[in-house]
Design an enzyme around this catalytic site. Sequence first.
Site, PDB file in Angstrom:
ATOM      1  N   GLY A 169       0.833  -1.194   0.000  1.00 22.40           N
ATOM      2  CA  GLY A 169       0.000   0.000   0.000  1.00 22.40           C
ATOM      3  C   GLY A 169       0.865   1.239   0.000  1.00 22.40           C
ATOM      4  N   GLN A 175       3.173   9.975   0.779  1.00 21.40           N
ATOM      5  CA  GLN A 175       4.455   9.280   1.012  1.00 21.40           C
ATOM      6  C   GLN A 175       5.464   9.563  -0.099  1.00 21.40           C
ATOM      7  OE1 GLN A 175       2.299   5.360   1.948  1.00 21.40           O
ATOM      8  NE2 GLN A 175       4.172   5.216   3.143  1.00 21.40           N
ATOM      9  N   LEU A 226       6.088   1.852   4.547  1.00 22.89           N
ATOM     10  CA  LEU A 226       7.264   2.206   3.737  1.00 22.89           C
ATOM     11  C   LEU A 226       7.919   3.495   4.239  1.00 22.89           C
ATOM     12  CD1 LEU A 226       5.935   1.326   0.172  1.00 22.89           C
ATOM     13  CD2 LEU A 226       7.838   0.216   1.358  1.00 22.89           C
ATOM     14  N   HIS A 258      -2.819   8.078   6.425  1.00 20.19           N
ATOM     15  CA  HIS A 258      -1.797   8.922   5.777  1.00 20.19           C
ATOM     16  C   HIS A 258      -2.427  10.184   5.198  1.00 20.19           C
ATOM     17  CE1 HIS A 258       1.944   6.670   5.950  1.00 20.19           C
ATOM     18  NE2 HIS A 258       1.362   5.557   5.518  1.00 20.19           N
TER      19      HIS A 258
END
Length: 171
Positions: free
Chosen positions: A45, A50, A96, A141
């Site tokens: 994902g 990000q 990540l 996020h």
Amino acid sequence: MILPIITYPNKLLKTLSCDVTDFSSALHQFLDDMHETMMASNGIGLAAIQVANPIRVLILCIPDEEGNQHKENLLEIINPEICTPRGNILYQEGCLSVPGFYEDIERFESLTLRYQNRHGEPCELHATDLLAIAIQHEIDHLEGKLFIEKLSYHRRKKFEKEYKKAQKDKK
Ligand code: QAP
Ligand code: CO
């Protein structure tokens, strides 16, 4: 094109992402770049913030039983909204943007998601288990939240210590 992934404690990760209104080829190219970036980093994902783009876009590709990811299972989710969340489930999450750290996080076990696809068409899906968990992780996020913010005070302290040490060892 593979985009650089920003990592904790980069303050950009705290940004509240904005709704998408333009579903043109620029968005399609960006979605393709996000997919390439996620696959290159062994992710399941990825949220747009990000890769430093504060728009309400996330992608998911949940692996099959053998752990293989298939492009047919790629979900491109834009302007998502969670409806009717139910139940609770604990899962060891990673991110990540927080490489090398994994902790048990509690999420809703199932939910219905309303969103738009890359063409701006309204879509709805029902998710349970890992897909439901991944959706909640990625939507956080978009709100500028990381999974480590859900840790207890004690586990957060443990994280800060471990993560700082890992950063130092990398240098
Ligand atoms: C979010 O996470 C997620 O630390 C996606 O060294 C997490 O793709 C969804 C990754 C849990 C559902 C359950 C993390 C790769 C990938 C790392 C990821 C790492 C390499 C995380
Ligand atoms: Co994440």
